[in-house]
Design an enzyme around this catalytic site. Structure first.
Site, short mmCIF file in Angstrom:
data_model
loop_
_atom_site.label_atom_id
_atom_site.label_comp_id
_atom_site.label_asym_id
_atom_site.label_seq_id
_atom_site.Cartn_x
_atom_site.Cartn_y
_atom_site.Cartn_z
CG ASP A 1 -2.28 -0.65 0.86
OD1 ASP A 1 -2.52 -0.87 -0.34
OD2 ASP A 1 -3.06 -0.93 1.78
CG ASP B 1 -8.39 -8.41 12.70
OD1 ASP B 1 -9.17 -7.46 12.94
OD2 ASP B 1 -7.35 -8.59 13.36
O1 LIG Z 1 -3.71 0.80 4.74
C1 LIG Z 1 -3.17 -0.20 5.22
C2 LIG Z 1 -2.89 -0.31 6.60
C3 LIG Z 1 -2.29 -1.47 7.05
N1 LIG Z 1 -1.97 -2.49 6.21
C4 LIG Z 1 -1.31 -3.71 6.75
O2 LIG Z 1 -2.02 -4.23 7.82
C5 LIG Z 1 -1.15 -5.01 8.62
C6 LIG Z 1 -1.40 -4.76 10.09
O3 LIG Z 1 -1.00 -3.49 10.47
P1 LIG Z 1 -0.20 -3.19 11.80
O4 LIG Z 1 0.12 -1.75 11.80
O5 LIG Z 1 0.90 -4.16 11.98
O6 LIG Z 1 -1.30 -3.39 12.89
P2 LIG Z 1 -1.38 -4.40 14.12
O7 LIG Z 1 -2.19 -3.75 15.16
O8 LIG Z 1 -0.08 -4.94 14.52
O9 LIG Z 1 -2.24 -5.54 13.43
C7 LIG Z 1 -3.25 -6.31 14.03
O10 LIG Z 1 -4.50 -5.66 13.96
C8 LIG Z 1 -4.95 -5.34 12.63
C9 LIG Z 1 -6.33 -4.75 12.75
O11 LIG Z 1 -6.32 -3.54 13.44
C10 LIG Z 1 -4.99 -6.56 11.77
O12 LIG Z 1 -5.27 -6.19 10.46
C11 LIG Z 1 -3.65 -7.24 11.80
O13 LIG Z 1 -3.65 -8.40 11.01
C12 LIG Z 1 -3.29 -7.59 13.22
O14 LIG Z 1 -2.02 -8.21 13.26
C13 LIG Z 1 0.27 -4.66 8.19
O15 LIG Z 1 0.80 -5.74 7.46
C14 LIG Z 1 0.07 -3.45 7.31
O16 LIG Z 1 1.02 -3.37 6.33
C15 LIG Z 1 -2.25 -2.38 4.87
O17 LIG Z 1 -1.96 -3.29 4.10
N2 LIG Z 1 -2.85 -1.25 4.41
#
Ligand SMILES: O=c1ccn([C@@H]2O[C@H](COP(=O)(O)OP(=O)(O)O[C@H]3O[C@H](CO)[C@@H](O)[C@H](O)[C@H]3O)[C@@H](O)[C@H]2O)c(=O)[nH]1
Ligand SMILES: [Mn+2]
Length: 745
Positions: free
Chosen positions: A135, A456
């Site tokens: 993204d 999710d």
């Molecule tokens: O516009 C976006 C925003 C995020 N992501 C991806 O979403 C994932 C999760 O983002 P992260 O910032 O790591 O958030 P976390 O809070 O660690 O993630 C948890 O919480 C998210 C929901 O809030 C879920 O989507 C994730 O799978 C879960 O691991 C990453 O791979 C990002 O690259 C995208 O692809 N596009």
């Protein structure tokens, strides 16, 4: 009876928890006794008792939710070696999805390592394809994947030759080889060679900025992050369909335009589903965040044991591995390693309708995301979908809806990936455009669900509501490992996003409270979902209860029975037993007293900062004043943080308004304690003056906010910024006004 070649692929093992059940019932009884006592003595006390009663009723409700969630824990043991011997099961193809969004917060070397770990899993390579959604539309990410694809040609054979267990190279090379292996000269030569190659590889990625203008990167020049056409590049292709080759690797940056909503990660996942649908169309999809590398090389085989191991596929709609972390800080100082939540509540929910979908480390059945409901032949579809034209469901790509119809009708079960990816790039670009989803069911009835920051949980809830169950995949060594945020701001921001998203789910059309009556969501599963969905609402109860002792000390009144009264024993026993109860849970998960305490206090801190702001964010969204946004969490490679920060477990602060509420709660209690102590010297007999209960509660709040106490005196990022303290002080003085501070009667 199972023949030797037909032994079960998985075994469901109920976990005994008699002690747990008894102690939680005891706590419940105490909670009810406290409520009864409050009710019977309400008339002789003021509104403070009513507030205490309401808070405690709420805590009792939460306790019941947890009891339900933990009552019947189960785990599943998987037997991949039996799977390999089964002649009736042809291993299916799997499309593996990786999402990344920001090359600064998510260093491309981390994404490259995750991709390498996936390319090297123990599974026939011609059945795998790895799709990376970027993204960020970043040339450096793309370049890193190009390099990763080259490096994979050395790395994958090396892993398979020596049966390497850790297939994310940065972790593997962070330690010396095992002594037994080090005896072999050949191995040591290969190991050193490989290590050098890996170091060259990561250096090249570090220097990537200077490679911007390579031919392959031409498409990226002049790219604006939020404004560009779809870019799809087949980076690595297993053209000959070699079983021991390297899986396909495809780079996907979906089209982005400033005026078009892109739905953050959910939007990215839907593009991956469509792009892979027209390229390889595997019946199963594995999705991981960019930092969550495959830590157990047999993970896909284990996953398949659960996807194929039940008589009825409805028992395993999706298979979710817990989120576990590498290089995790000792004793979980930021309370975000989720060990007890996943170790105790996870298997408990596994005994109801199965774990929630956690966004990463999950195997999905493609047809479910296309709307299939559980049916004997797997042909039935969502009622609302069954009489729609395929274009209205999947969009107007003939290639896509043909592949989707095949998937949902159960006619084909692809067992190997197509060998001509490059020819479908044109179609793939079209399905990755930002207008493709208009007037389709993407994000609503099919694909990853839109409308929540925790796409999710919402997506998993929809799957459960269709009547599917899910299964928890707990492996040793863990299936996937990722990075947990460190530092105050990142941890609080993550919890704020989660609580925002969870409340969005609670208030959405798919809310479990609705689905349990109108759809196939079990009532106990609805209660299980509430455990997390009410997080933002819990901020109110927690905040009131943290302010009650302060109020009493300031206003010279009480909300607890006096230590001299016999009923004092109820709150006392509750306090002691519930703390011992949670301590035992931490011990069961192999954690320490310190970890238990860290999590307890972080729970208080999250509730009164992140969850509170999550609640406010959703209120503002409802009022139409602002939109909720997905703030990506920073991912660090552990080695980096260690170098720069001597005390990575120490809380850090910034100017975020979330710190204002936390600081205010702390300051109020500090002032209240000071006032209360001073007043002790001037006591006047009689009256409902505060006693031991109020002091203990207030001290407990101060201890819970200990990182903030240190923040008051800390320097740099370890100190709470002055503007935050000043704003908190204003709130505190308003509160003191409200209490009508009384020195003496
Ligand atoms: O516009 C976006 C925003 C995020 N992501 C991806 O979403 C994932 C999760 O983002 P992260 O910032 O790591 O958030 P976390 O809070 O660690 O993630 C948890 O919480 C998210 C929901 O809030 C879920 O989507 C994730 O799978 C879960 O691991 C990453 O791979 C990002 O690259 C995208 O692809 N596009
Ligand atoms: Mn993450």
């Amino acid at each position: 009876m199972a023949t030797r070649h037909n032994l079960p692929l998985q075994e469901r093992i109920p976990i005994k928890n008699t002690f747990q059940r008894v102690s939680s019932l005891l706590i419940l009884t105490l909670l009810f006794s406290l409520l009864l006592y409050r009710l019977t003595s309400l008339h002789s006390h003021g509104p403070i008792w009513l507030i205490a009663f309401l808070c405690e009723s709420w805590f009792t409700f939460i306790w019941v939710l947890y009891m339900n969630g933990k009552w019947n824990p189960v785990k599943h043991k998987t037997y991949p070696e039996r799977l390999l011997k089964r002649s009736d099961i042809d291993l299916p193809a799997v499309d593996m999805f990786v999402t990344t969004a920001d090359p600064k917060l998510e260093p491309p070397i981390i994404t490259a390592n995750t991709v390498l770990s996936l390319l090297a899993v123990e599974y026939p390579a011609h059945k795998l394809a790895c799709y990376v959604s970027d993204d960020g539309g970043s040339p450096i990410t793309f370049y890193s994947l190009l390099e990763a694809s080259k490096f994979a040609k050395l790395w994958v054979p090396f892993c398979k030759k020596y049966n390497v267990r850790l297939r994310a190279p940065f972790v593997y090379f962070s330690s010396e080889p095992q002594a037994s292996q080090a005896l072999s000269q050949e191995f040591m030569d290969d190991w050193r060679h490989m290590k050098n190659k890996y170091e060259e590889f990561s250096r090249r990625i570090d220097d990537a900025a200077s490679h911007y203008m390579d031919d392959e990167l031409a498409d990226f020049s002049n790219i604006e992050r939020g404004n560009h056409p779809s870019l799809i590049k087949v980076i690595g292709e297993n053209k000959q369909g070699l079983e021991d080759g390297i899986p396909h690797l495809v780079y996907v940056a979906r089209e982005k335009r400033p005026k078009h909503p892109h739905h953050y990660k959910a939007g990215a996942m839907n593009v991956l589903a469509r792009v892979s649908g027209v390229m390889t169309n595997a019946p199963f999809m594995l999705n991981v965040d960019c930092d969550m590398f495959a830590n157990n090389p047999e993970v896909i085989l284990h996953g398949m044991c659960l996807l194929f191991g039940f008589d009825n596929e409805a028992s395993s709609g999706f298979v979710q591995a817990p989120q576990q972390f590498y290089g995790a800080l000792k004793d979980d100082p930021f309370g975000n390693q989720l060990v007890v939540l996943q170790g105790i509540t996870g298997p408990g929910i596994g005994g109801i309708q199965g774990p929630f979908y956690a966004g990463t480390g999950c195997f999905h059945r493609r047809k479910i995301l296309y709307g299939s409901t559980p049916g004997l032949a797997g042909v039935s579809k969502h009622d609302e979908l069954s009489n729609k034209e395929p274009q209205r469901i999947y969009g107007d790509s003939r290639e896509l809806f043909e592949s989707a119809s095949q998937m949902t009708s159960g006619k084909i079960r692809e067992t190997s990936c197509s060998n001509n990816l490059s020819s479908s790039v044109g179609v793939a670009k079209r399905v990755a455009s930002c207008t493709y989803e208009f007037n389709t069911c993407w994000g609503n009835q099919i694909g990853w669900a839109y409308g929540s920051m925790t796409e999710d949980v919402l997506t998993g809830l929809r799957i459960h509501s269709m009547g599917w169950k899910s299964v928890y995949l707990i492996l040793d060594p863990p299936a996937f490992l990722g990075s947990a945020p460190t530092g105050g701001p990142a941890s609080l921001t993550q919890h704020k996003r989660w609580s925002t998203g969870l409340l969005e789910v609670l208030l959405s059309r798919s809310s479990p409270m609705v689905a349990t009556f109108t759809k196939q969501l079990k009532f106990r599963m609805c209660l299980a979902y509430l455990i997390v969905l009410v997080w933002p609402l819990r901020s109110i109860g927690e905040l009131c209860y943290a302010l009650l002792p302060a109020y009493c000390l300031l206003a010279n009144t009480s909300f607890m029975p006096k230590a001299s009264e016999p009923v004092f024993v109820i709150p006392l026993a509750l306090f002691l037993i519930s703390n011992i109860h949670s301590l035992i849970e931490y011990f069961q998960c192999g954690l320490s007293v310190q970890a238990c305490w860290n999590n307890q206090r972080m729970h208080r801190i999250f509730a009164m900062t992140s969850w509170l702001f999550g609640l406010l964010g959703v209120l503002l969204k409802i009022l139409g004043l602002s939109e909720t946004i997905f703030e990506v969490t920073r991912k660090d490679q552990q080695s980096d943080t260690n170098d720069t920060d001597k005390d990575p477990g120490r809380f850090t602060f910034d100017n975020s308004p979330m710190f204002i509420s936390g600081t205010a709660v702390l300051l109020v209690n500090l002032v209240a304690l000071a006032v209360g102590l001073l007043r002790l010297y001037r006591t006047v007999e009689g009256g409902p003056s505060p006693g031991l209960g109020e002091f203990v509660c207030s001290v407990w709040v101060v201890f819970s906010f200990w990182p903030f106490v240190r923040g008051l005196v800390g320097r740099g990022s370890h100190g709470i910024p002055w503007p935050v303290i000043l704003k908190a002080a204003v709130l505190v003085s308003l509160f003191i006004q409200f209490c009508g501070l009384e020195w003496v009667h």
